[in-house]
Design an enzyme around this catalytic site. Structure first.
Site, PDB file in Angstrom:
ATOM      1  N   HIS A 148      -5.783   2.849   0.913  1.00  0.00           N
ATOM      2  CA  HIS A 148      -5.063   4.019   1.444  1.00  0.00           C
ATOM      3  C   HIS A 148      -5.815   4.740   2.568  1.00  0.00           C
ATOM      4  O   HIS A 148      -5.253   5.058   3.606  1.00  0.00           O
ATOM      5  CB  HIS A 148      -4.771   5.028   0.329  1.00  0.00           C
ATOM      6  CG  HIS A 148      -4.160   4.430  -0.893  1.00  0.00           C
ATOM      7  ND1 HIS A 148      -3.225   3.426  -0.848  1.00  0.00           N
ATOM      8  CD2 HIS A 148      -4.335   4.697  -2.218  1.00  0.00           C
ATOM      9  CE1 HIS A 148      -2.854   3.103  -2.082  1.00  0.00           C
ATOM     10  NE2 HIS A 148      -3.521   3.854  -2.927  1.00  0.00           N
ATOM     11  N   ASP A 157       0.915  -1.140   0.000  1.00  0.00           N
ATOM     12  CA  ASP A 157       0.000   0.000   0.000  1.00  0.00           C
ATOM     13  C   ASP A 157       0.953   1.187   0.000  1.00  0.00           C
ATOM     14  O   ASP A 157       1.547   1.508   1.030  1.00  0.00           O
ATOM     15  CB  ASP A 157      -0.881   0.021   1.247  1.00  0.00           C
ATOM     16  CG  ASP A 157      -1.874   1.171   1.186  1.00  0.00           C
ATOM     17  OD1 ASP A 157      -1.449   2.296   0.862  1.00  0.00           O
ATOM     18  OD2 ASP A 157      -3.064   0.959   1.436  1.00  0.00           O
ATOM     19  N   HIS A 158       1.119   1.805  -1.162  1.00  0.00           N
ATOM     20  CA  HIS A 158       2.243   2.755  -1.255  1.00  0.00           C
ATOM     21  C   HIS A 158       2.072   3.956  -0.335  1.00  0.00           C
ATOM     22  O   HIS A 158       3.034   4.653  -0.034  1.00  0.00           O
ATOM     23  CB  HIS A 158       2.506   3.171  -2.715  1.00  0.00           C
ATOM     24  CG  HIS A 158       1.573   4.214  -3.234  1.00  0.00           C
ATOM     25  ND1 HIS A 158       0.298   3.939  -3.662  1.00  0.00           N
ATOM     26  CD2 HIS A 158       1.729   5.548  -3.385  1.00  0.00           C
ATOM     27  CE1 HIS A 158      -0.282   5.061  -4.058  1.00  0.00           C
ATOM     28  NE2 HIS A 158       0.572   6.053  -3.905  1.00  0.00           N
TER      29      HIS A 158
HETATM   30  C1  BG6 Z   1      -3.284   4.659  -6.462  1.00  0.00           C
HETATM   31  C2  BG6 Z   1      -4.603   4.705  -7.164  1.00  0.00           C
HETATM   32  O1  BG6 Z   1      -3.254   3.587  -5.561  1.00  0.00           O
HETATM   33  O2  BG6 Z   1      -3.078   5.864  -5.765  1.00  0.00           O
HETATM   34  C3  BG6 Z   1      -4.663   5.890  -8.103  1.00  0.00           C
HETATM   35  O3  BG6 Z   1      -4.805   3.512  -7.900  1.00  0.00           O
HETATM   36  C4  BG6 Z   1      -4.335   7.167  -7.363  1.00  0.00           C
HETATM   37  O4  BG6 Z   1      -5.940   6.003  -8.724  1.00  0.00           O
HETATM   38  C5  BG6 Z   1      -3.041   7.008  -6.594  1.00  0.00           C
HETATM   39  O5  BG6 Z   1      -4.201   8.199  -8.322  1.00  0.00           O
HETATM   40  C6  BG6 Z   1      -2.770   8.209  -5.705  1.00  0.00           C
HETATM   41  O6  BG6 Z   1      -1.476   8.099  -5.184  1.00  0.00           O
HETATM   42  P1  BG6 Z   1      -0.635   9.377  -4.787  1.00  0.00           P
HETATM   43  O7  BG6 Z   1       0.626   8.836  -4.214  1.00  0.00           O
HETATM   44  O8  BG6 Z   1      -0.438  10.179  -6.025  1.00  0.00           O
HETATM   45  O9  BG6 Z   1      -1.476  10.132  -3.796  1.00  0.00           O
END
Ligand code: BG6
Length: 489
Positions: free
Chosen positions: A242, A179-180
């Site tokens: 997230h 989960d980045h």
């Molecule tokens: C991803 C989603 O997990 O997270 C995307 O699949 C989204 O739709 C993205 O744009 C948002 O990540 P960040 O790091 O740009 O907030």
């Protein structure tokens, strides 16, 4: 941190994620001396034939996605470690070939990291083939490892099936579910903000906190990912993972110690304690919307239904806002408001803690617009914390003004937060699972989200639209107004 020698095998090596995130992360890790001495990357993919071509495409991407000037010596050192194998994951012969290459490149068969940067429908085939063709050697504890990108299922049922396929081959302690958001600097900081500061932790409960708002707005639309997003929508794409992870970190109890196991145990408890939703009333506290034509930064952008690979009559939501409760002693009665959407005016992710408005009784009488104390944890693009409180307006006899103390972490000169993927890949290499989701977290998140998805699938109510560049459907203000509250944006 011990850096044991290892091999990193990427399935989906020619894909977007590898170019945009993984290789830039490896470049930065190598630049910082955070990769093991003996290390290799074996990338597999279908759209490129040979290594030269592959390296050339990576080099181009590095220039695009690494935020600083590329150092040629670092790239040269990195490319020596990268091998490429054109590979069709459905073709069984390929695995034997891959095994040969891996065996040739390193003596250690036990320390392999398999990174599945592919759609989840292939995960089962890949892991069972890895086992079948003997690419896995489990003789060392916690090795080999498998890293899995999202989406982890479409609902609880499919996630469970997917998990069974993976755990049929890899034990939980070898599985790294990405989960980045957990790699983002300020989310890692969340526990320290809470548990290393008496002034916050002492008031972190329903006696002092009125409500908590978790907001993640995006400016971008769905881009080229219409095919995926049509089946996912904002609820599955952002809330299930997230947003609920941010909530878990915000609401968890102090862990017994700082081990992965203890931290995960507390996060799991929060997700397990999410109160069931009243399905009959779902439309009044879960708001959804889809972006229509509008303007972003003054430029006309298209409606969601008009994007590539999106149905003209699509009922996929690109915006969700909801109110939920965590049913435990600490949080009983405190609403958590979550909001996320695409094509909103600004890119911003933050958590706002609104404290109760209890002031000296005579101040209540005298000032009818006193602001509550707000603690804002800013996750991106600005990283930092601000605290808002009341003070006397200078030069007046007795007027109160809200003032703000602001700490901006990434405003400091020369400061550069590591990208989320750098932190995550490094964690995999050193075998630290703290920033990855345990199956139980995934399970409870789906249990919660499934109720909403199910209610929507049976609902006859219209999906509201909102102009791109606006703050979302108008119902979103109502969600808080009804509770005599407002979004703090
Ligand atoms: C991803 C989603 O997990 O997270 C995307 O699949 C989204 O739709 C993205 O744009 C948002 O990540 P960040 O790091 O740009 O907030």
């Amino acid at each position: 941190d011990k850096l044991e020698s290892c091999q990193f095998i990427i399935f989906g090596g020619t894909g977007d994620l590898t170019h945009r995130k993984l290789i830039p992360a490896f470049y930065n890790l190598l630049d910082q001396g955070l990769l093991p001495e003996e290390f290799s990357i074996v990338a597999t993919g279908r759209s490129i034939d040979n290594r030269e071509e592959y390296l050339a495409s990576l080099y181009q991407s590095l220039h695009k996605f690494v935020k600083k000037e590329i150092k040629e010596d670092i790239w040269n050192a990195l490319q020596k470690k990268i091998y490429y194998k054109s590979f069709d994951i459905l073709n069984e012969g390929g695995y034997q070939n891959l095994k040969k290459i891996l065996d040739e490149k390193s003596q250690s068969k036990a320390r392999r990291i398999f990174y599945l940067a592919m759609p989840p429908r292939f995960f089962g085939t890949i892991v069972s083939s890895l086992e079948k063709y003997k690419l896995l050697d489990f003789s060392k504890p916690s090795w080999p490892k498998v890293v899995i990108e999202k989406p982890f299922g479409y609902d609880l049922k499919s996630a469970t099936e997917l998990n069974q396929q993976i755990t049929g081959v890899f034990p939980e302690e070898n599985i790294y579910r990405i989960d980045h958001y957990l790699g983002k600097e300020m989310l890692q900081s969340m526990m320290m903000i809470r548990f290393a500061n008496l002034v916050f932790e002492a008031v972190w409960d329903n006696k002092y906190i009125d409500n908590i708002q978790i907001i993640s707005n995006e400016k971008v639309g769905v881009g080229q990912r219409g095919g995926y997003y049509e089946k996912s929508g904002a609820l599955r794409d952002m809330v299930q993972n997230h947003m609920l992870q941010i909530l878990a970190l915000t609401a968890m109890e102090a862990p017994a110690d700082m081990s992965t196991e203890s931290i995960r145990a507390e996060k799991i408890k929060v997700l397990k304690s999410l109160a069931d939703l009243d399905i009959e009333q779902i439309d009044s506290y879960v708001i959804r919307g889809q972006y229509d034509v509008g303007k972003i930064d003054g430029e006309e952008v298209t409606a969601y239904w008009n994007e590539r690979n999106v149905a003209d009559d699509s009922s996929t939501e690109t915006f969700v806002a909801l109110k939920l409760f965590v049913d435990n002693l600490r949080w009983s009665g405190v609403p958590f408001y979550i909001k996320t959407g695409k094509r909103l005016p600004n890119k911003v992710t933050k958590v706002i803690i609104e404290f109760k408005s209890s002031f000296h009784p005579s101040y209540h009488k005298e000032f009818n617009d006193l602001s509550p104390n707000l603690l804002v944890i800013k996750i991106q693009p600005e990283e930092g914390i601000s605290f808002e409180f009341n003070a006397k307006k200078p030069g007046t006899k007795a007027k109160i003004v809200p003032v703000k103390m602001d700490f901006c972490q990434n405003c400091q000169v020369g400061f550069n937060s590591p990208e989320a993927y750098e932190r995550l890949i490094h964690s995999v290499i050193i075998g630290d699972q703290t920033l990855f989701t345990h199956w139980d977290e995934v399970e409870y998140s789906w249990r919660f989200v499934d109720q909403i998805a199910q209610a929507w699938s049976e609902s006859k109510s219209q999906l509201p639209s909102y102009p791109a560049g606006s703050n979302g459907p108008k119902e979103v203000e109502e969600l808080l107004k009804r509770d005599n509250r407002k979004w703090w944006e």
